[in-house]
Design a protein around this motif. Structure first.
Motif, PDB file in Angstrom:
ATOM      1  N   LYS A 166       0.866  -1.191   0.090  1.00  0.00           N
ATOM      2  CA  LYS A 166       0.287  -0.160  -0.078  1.00  0.00           C
ATOM      3  C   LYS A 166       0.852   1.340   0.004  1.00  0.00           C
ATOM      4  CE  LYS A 166      -3.626   2.322   2.650  1.00  0.00           C
ATOM      5  NZ  LYS A 166      -4.716   2.109   3.665  1.00  0.00           N
ATOM      6  N   GLU A 220       3.308   1.003  -3.641  1.00  0.00           N
ATOM      7  CA  GLU A 220       2.706   0.941  -4.719  1.00  0.00           C
ATOM      8  C   GLU A 220       3.627   0.602  -5.974  1.00  0.00           C
ATOM      9  OE1 GLU A 220       0.799   5.281  -4.758  1.00  0.00           O
ATOM     10  OE2 GLU A 220      -0.974   4.103  -4.657  1.00  0.00           O
ATOM     11  N   ARG A 269      -1.075  -5.607  -5.723  1.00  0.00           N
ATOM     12  CA  ARG A 269      -1.829  -4.749  -6.478  1.00  0.00           C
ATOM     13  C   ARG A 269      -1.736  -4.472  -8.108  1.00  0.00           C
ATOM     14  NH1 ARG A 269      -3.872  -0.383  -2.079  1.00  0.00           N
ATOM     15  NH2 ARG A 269      -3.943  -1.935  -0.122  1.00  0.00           N
ATOM     16  N   SER A 326      -4.346 -11.926  -9.715  1.00  0.00           N
ATOM     17  CA  SER A 326      -4.716 -11.062 -10.515  1.00  0.00           C
ATOM     18  C   SER A 326      -4.215 -11.164 -11.964  1.00  0.00           C
ATOM     19  CB  SER A 326      -4.054  -9.479  -9.953  1.00  0.00           C
ATOM     20  OG  SER A 326      -4.063  -8.712 -11.208  1.00  0.00           O
TER      21      SER A 326
END
Length: 450
Positions: free
Chosen positions: A218, A221, A240, A258
């Protein structure tokens, strides 16, 4: 026998024997030329019972089956040997081309010769030390003996920087990059192991390592995330954005990964040697290393990762804090197992004081954050073999490791400050010398104790 030589012979075996027709033969003859057992040998690579392993050397000794009367004459029939191996011999052979031609003579038409010789390193007479070899030397030997040089690579790890050659009497295709999946140490399901005592299976720490890793994602990134050692995919699922993950035997037990995640079923050694340059289109911003829990494996993974890093790359090492000496043994016998990964922090603190090391007191076995990476630094590469010899011996973790001295909580302000600096430098490419200025003096007491 130095570590990189044995690792390179394992690679030859996996690429050309285990994946080929020889793997299905009921009996395979292996001749090791100059292979007296001095600090180990290649016999362990060919440990299956179907391998008839013979060692030839100039004098009787441990593991020697054939004592040569003439160094340039093998008492073996023409074309009778499936595999000839020879390592750390050629430099001690005054007329090495004659010895090489003799090895080709005894080789079967569809057999292989795996040759390893140094391209660097200090003088080490046994009884003489005459030569060092470069790739063109192996090409010249193939011309001289009228055989094929199938593949050659030069290992940069010092001090010997092994030159590895694969020869055959006939043309053989080189295995495609990434086509070989090898598992030297098959993963063990902890549930299948007998449980140790309560003390041996104890864990400790603050927040869970997955929560800490999620916070790192987080904050940073990263445009690209790299993970070594995937297992069930729980840490990989935290990515992410674009991610590359490597594991020889992944067993994903989380939801669909993902679509921006690429999972490669191969060892990290093969990944870095064969496909990393193609798969990693930019330096990774965050790297999580949770592979084989042995010092030399995590050391190699870090060395390779550093070469791909930039000023903003953060490397995270799992399993740095065993809670009991049994958990740190190199041969696993407890369900909670860190192996001797804990040694990496001590090794880097001594050999690479330029790096910024920040251990976290996470559950169950701690994390080590490494920043300030320098892709051009060659200290670990130049000293790889003596480093592995020093640190890969079984050794109980000292009190400062078991007590986690110097470790901080994952939410400590110093972590946030480090991440802010790294994120800024990942975007701007600020020179490495400016990345971590001022942070070292804020390290808690106990850091770097050896």
């Amino acid at each position: 026998m130095h570590a990189s030589s044995l690792e390179n012979m394992h690679r030859c075996y996996e690429r050309y024997v285990r994946s080929g027709a020889l793997h299905d033969q009921e009996s395979v003859t292996v001749l090791d030329v100059g292979g007296a057992d001095i600090n180990g040998g290649y016999r362990q690579v060919f440990k299956d019972a179907r391998y008839r392993y013979l060692t030839a050397d100039l004098a009787d000794g441990d593991g020697v089956d054939i004592v040569l009367e003439d160094p340039y004459r093998l008492p073996v029939e023409d074309g009778s040997v499936d595999i000839v191996v020879s390592g750390q011999m050629l430099e001690h052979c005054e007329f090495f081309w004659l010895a090489f031609a003799e090895m080709i003579r005894v080789l079967k038409p569809d057999g292989y010769l795996f040759m390893i010789a140094p391209s660097a390193g200090p003088i080490h007479r046994y009884p003489v030390d005459c030569y060092r070899f470069y790739p063109d030397a192996y090409g010249a030997l193939a011309k001289y003996a009228n055989c094929q040089l199938i593949e050659v690579w030069r290992d940069e790890r010092g001090p010997w920087q092994d030159l590895v050659g694969v020869f055959s009497r006939q043309s053989v295709p080189v295995p495609a990059a990434g086509s070989i999946v090898r598992v030297e140490h098959a993963p063990i399901d902890p549930a299948t192991l007998p449980s140790g005592t309560a003390e041996e299976e104890a864990t400790r720490g603050g927040v869970h390592y997955l929560d800490a890793l999620a916070s790192l994602h987080k904050a940073l990134e990263p445009d690209l995330y790299l993970e070594i050692g995937v297992r069930h995919g729980r840490s990989l699922a935290l990515a992410r954005g674009a991610a590359v993950a490597v594991d020889p035997a992944p067993d994903i037990k989380v939801g669909p990964l993902s679509p921006t995640t690429r999972l490669l079923a191969m060892t990290s050694d093969d990944f870095f040697m064969d496909v990393a340059a193609e798969e990693l289109t930019q330096p990774p911003g965050l790297v999580f290393i949770d592979g084989m829990h042995l010092f030399e494996y995590v050391l190699r993974d870090f060395m390779h990762v550093e070469r791909l890093a930039d000023p903003g790359t953060l490397v995270v090492i799992d399993d740095i804090y065993p809670s009991h000496p049994s958990q740190a043994e190199r041969d696993r016998r407890t369900r909670v197992w860190t192996g001797d990964v804990w040694k990496l922090q001590q090794c880097l603190a001594k050999m690479r004081p330029d790096l910024f090391l920040l251990p976290l007191d996470t559950a169950p076995t701690g994390l080590l954050l490494i920043a300030g990476l320098d892709p051009k630094n060659r200290v670990l590469w130049n000293h790889y073999n003596p480093t592995v010899r020093k640190y890969s011996m079984d050794q109980a973790p000292p009190p400062e490791i078991l007590e986690r001295r110097g470790a901080i909580e994952a939410d400590h302000p110093l972590v946030a400050e480090l991440l802010a600096i790294l994120k800024q430098n990942y975007r701007t490419g600020t020179p490495r010398s400016q990345v971590l200025a001022g942070l070292r003096e804020k390290l808690p007491s106990g850091q770097g104790e050896k």
